[in-house]
Scaffold this motif. Structure first.
Motif, mmCIF file in Angstrom:
data_model
loop_
_atom_site.group_PDB
_atom_site.id
_atom_site.type_symbol
_atom_site.label_atom_id
_atom_site.label_comp_id
_atom_site.label_asym_id
_atom_site.label_seq_id
_atom_site.Cartn_x
_atom_site.Cartn_y
_atom_site.Cartn_z
ATOM 1 N N VAL A 1 -5.464 5.012 -2.850
ATOM 2 C CA VAL A 1 -4.371 5.979 -2.849
ATOM 3 C C VAL A 1 -4.859 7.346 -2.377
ATOM 4 C CG1 VAL A 1 -2.859 7.267 -4.374
ATOM 5 C CG2 VAL A 1 -2.977 4.833 -4.582
ATOM 6 N N VAL B 1 -1.925 10.612 5.110
ATOM 7 C CA VAL B 1 -0.526 11.015 5.287
ATOM 8 C C VAL B 1 -0.427 12.530 5.473
ATOM 9 C CG1 VAL B 1 1.658 11.225 4.081
ATOM 10 C CG2 VAL B 1 0.486 9.063 4.104
ATOM 11 N N TYR B 2 -1.176 13.306 4.683
ATOM 12 C CA TYR B 2 -1.137 14.760 4.825
ATOM 13 C C TYR B 2 -1.638 15.181 6.197
ATOM 14 C CZ TYR B 2 -0.477 14.935 -0.231
ATOM 15 O OH TYR B 2 -0.005 14.771 -1.494
ATOM 16 N N GLU C 1 10.655 4.408 7.966
ATOM 17 C CA GLU C 1 9.698 3.364 8.333
ATOM 18 C C GLU C 1 10.359 1.993 8.333
ATOM 19 O OE1 GLU C 1 5.884 3.326 6.744
ATOM 20 O OE2 GLU C 1 5.421 5.211 7.764
ATOM 21 N N ASN D 1 -1.630 5.262 11.016
ATOM 22 C CA ASN D 1 -0.917 6.290 10.268
ATOM 23 C C ASN D 1 -1.051 7.690 10.822
ATOM 24 O OD1 ASN D 1 0.437 5.168 7.783
ATOM 25 N ND2 ASN D 1 -1.534 4.149 7.716
ATOM 26 N N LEU E 1 2.494 1.585 -3.512
ATOM 27 C CA LEU E 1 1.514 1.987 -4.524
ATOM 28 C C LEU E 1 1.098 3.428 -4.325
ATOM 29 C CD1 LEU E 1 -1.029 -0.896 -5.008
ATOM 30 C CD2 LEU E 1 0.260 0.286 -6.750
ATOM 31 N N GLY E 2 0.808 3.787 -3.076
ATOM 32 C CA GLY E 2 0.325 5.130 -2.801
ATOM 33 C C GLY E 2 1.346 6.183 -3.135
ATOM 34 N N HIS E 3 2.563 6.003 -2.584
ATOM 35 C CA HIS E 3 3.525 7.092 -2.709
ATOM 36 C C HIS E 3 4.211 7.134 -4.069
ATOM 37 C CE1 HIS E 3 2.952 7.147 1.606
ATOM 38 N NE2 HIS E 3 3.233 8.416 1.493
ATOM 39 N N LYS F 1 11.058 9.215 4.283
ATOM 40 C CA LYS F 1 9.965 8.632 5.063
ATOM 41 C C LYS F 1 10.000 7.114 4.961
ATOM 42 C CE LYS F 1 5.005 9.085 5.440
ATOM 43 N NZ LYS F 1 4.799 9.080 6.862
ATOM 44 N N LEU G 1 -3.085 15.660 -6.561
ATOM 45 C CA LEU G 1 -4.088 14.742 -6.004
ATOM 46 C C LEU G 1 -5.337 14.718 -6.870
ATOM 47 C CD1 LEU G 1 -4.062 12.983 -3.541
ATOM 48 C CD2 LEU G 1 -5.219 14.744 -2.274
ATOM 49 N N MET H 1 0.832 -1.201 0.000
ATOM 50 C CA MET H 1 0.000 0.000 0.000
ATOM 51 C C MET H 1 0.863 1.246 0.000
ATOM 52 S SD MET H 1 -3.187 -0.645 2.497
ATOM 53 C CE MET H 1 -4.161 0.786 2.084
ATOM 54 N N ILE I 1 3.283 12.504 -10.786
ATOM 55 C CA ILE I 1 2.451 13.663 -11.117
ATOM 56 C C ILE I 1 2.723 14.825 -10.172
ATOM 57 C CG2 ILE I 1 0.407 13.043 -9.805
ATOM 58 C CD1 ILE I 1 -0.852 13.749 -12.787
ATOM 59 N N THR I 2 3.156 14.528 -8.926
ATOM 60 C CA THR I 2 3.516 15.618 -8.014
ATOM 61 C C THR I 2 4.713 16.388 -8.550
ATOM 62 O OG1 THR I 2 2.853 14.167 -6.235
ATOM 63 C CG2 THR I 2 4.002 16.145 -5.621
ATOM 64 N N HIS J 1 2.182 8.224 -6.886
ATOM 65 C CA HIS J 1 1.757 9.616 -6.812
ATOM 66 C C HIS J 1 2.893 10.573 -7.151
ATOM 67 C CE1 HIS J 1 -0.836 12.782 -5.453
ATOM 68 N NE2 HIS J 1 0.093 13.251 -4.677
ATOM 69 N N LEU K 1 -5.203 7.139 1.336
ATOM 70 C CA LEU K 1 -3.879 7.009 1.952
ATOM 71 C C LEU K 1 -3.166 8.350 1.983
ATOM 72 C CD1 LEU K 1 -1.460 5.042 2.799
ATOM 73 C CD2 LEU K 1 -0.758 5.275 0.457
ATOM 74 N N LEU K 2 -3.193 9.079 0.871
ATOM 75 C CA LEU K 2 -2.486 10.356 0.828
ATOM 76 C C LEU K 2 -3.152 11.382 1.739
ATOM 77 C CD1 LEU K 2 -1.580 10.437 -2.902
ATOM 78 C CD2 LEU K 2 -0.006 10.413 -1.016
#
Lengths: 85, 240
Positions: free
Chosen positions: B223, B230-231, A75, B83, A12-14, A71, B178, A9, A20-21, A17, B226-227
């Motif tokens: 996602v 995290v924020y 972890e 989290n 995939l999430g970070h 990060k 996002l 997770m 595009i960030t 992302h 999750l983001l």
């Protein structure tokens, strides 16, 4: 939640992302520079603020990339110390 | 490309209501009847009635419906608490879970012919993102008061002129990335399905993309949540 699923997770999430960030940061920085050049100073400072904004945008993109790397390494360390205890 | 047949729009047009053919309408009524609005309401009604039907009377020995919701809600609750801490979870659990469920259902609904994903419109995703963005600053200001500005100042005082613009840009970039990530993924899925249906729908060409669409829909919903978590967690932490 199992470790594998949690790590999956996180990845995939970070990492899904960050691409595009990065792009959004660069465009935001350059957009702000162009705005300063063309609207605020009426084109007198023409290419300079655009370049400065672009540099800041790229720096911001790298900053968000490094944030995620730090990060994730933090972890991993935490998980290792948890396992040793 | 052929226009997809959206059954709510067809019904609304038969009732004589104006359905806009461009991306946005001009009058208020046209804007309300835009497909992404009507399908948002459909998803809202779906979530409301399904949860009403399955968990309206809670029992000590759960049935099928209650079991499902207990797994979903319990899993999300554990994940949030891991989290961003128990306190924030208790405060923001309803909002974030609603976002997650809404986005998941809204993404998946687009796989059924005759439906569209409300999240394939930038308006929907930007609205969700702005709520998340404003509330993470709200959390930061509530937690640290005026000292929240230290989050944007970097680690050392002589780096402030360099770090301040970088931090501001990367914070604003969250707003763009996002929303555009969710919108882009879902819009791509919808467009690809539409094109494949038009080209070779009779030969089941969209089937593999539909399979991938299920995966993408669930992953994107996950996602987003999750983001957001995290924020929220970052805004609550102390500045470096």
């Amino acid at each position: 939640m199992s470790d594998f699923k949690k790590e999956m997770m996180f990845l995939l999430g970070h990492y899904g992302h960050i691409g595009i960030t990065f792009v959004a940061s660069i465009f935001l920085g350059m957009g702000a520079g162009i705005l300063l050049d063309q609207k605020v100073f009426d084109g007198r400072t023409a290419p300079w603020f655009t370049f400065i904004g672009l540099a800041f945008g790229i720096a911001a993109g790298f900053k968000s990339l490094f944030d995620i790397l730090w990060k994730s390494s933090k972890e991993l360390e935490k998980d290792k110390t948890d396992q040793e205890d | 490309m052929e226009h997809p047949i959206l059954f709510i729009s067809v019904i609304l047009e038969a009732l004589g209501l104006p359905v806009p053919h461009g991306p946005v309408g001009h009058t208020f009524l046209e804007q309300i009847c835009a497909p992404y609005m009507t399908y948002t309401w459909l998803v809202m009604a779906f979530l409301f009635f399904v949860s009403k039907l399955t968990v309206s009377n809670l029992e000590m020995v759960p049935g099928k419906g209650q079991n499902f919701w207990e797994i979903v809600i319990g899993g999300l609750d554990n994940f949030f608490a891991e989290n961003m801490g128990r306190k924030l979870t208790d405060q923001f659990f309803p909002m974030l879970t609603t976002f997650g469920l809404y986005i998941a259902v809204a993404n998946l609904i687009g796989l059924i012919p005759g439906f569209m994903s409300p999240t394939s419109s930038l308006n929907t995703t930007l609205a969700l993102t702005i709520i998340v963005w404003v509330s993470h600053h709200f959390i930061g200001i509530r937690e640290h008061g005026l000292n929240y500005y230290k989050h944007f100042m970097g680690p050392m005082w002589w780096l402030v002129p360099l770090m301040l613009p970088i931090e501001i840009i990367s914070n604003l970039a969250r707003l763009i990335s996002l929303s555009i990530r969710l919108f882009g993924n879902i819009m791509a899925k919808e467009t690809l399905l539409g094109i494949l249906f038009m080209l070779a729908g009779a030969f089941f060409a969209p089937l593999p993309i539909m399979l991938l669409g299920v995966l993408v829909s669930l992953v994107q919903a996950m996602v987003f949540v999750l983001l957001a978590v995290v924020y929220f967690g970052q805004a609550q932490e102390h500045a470096h």
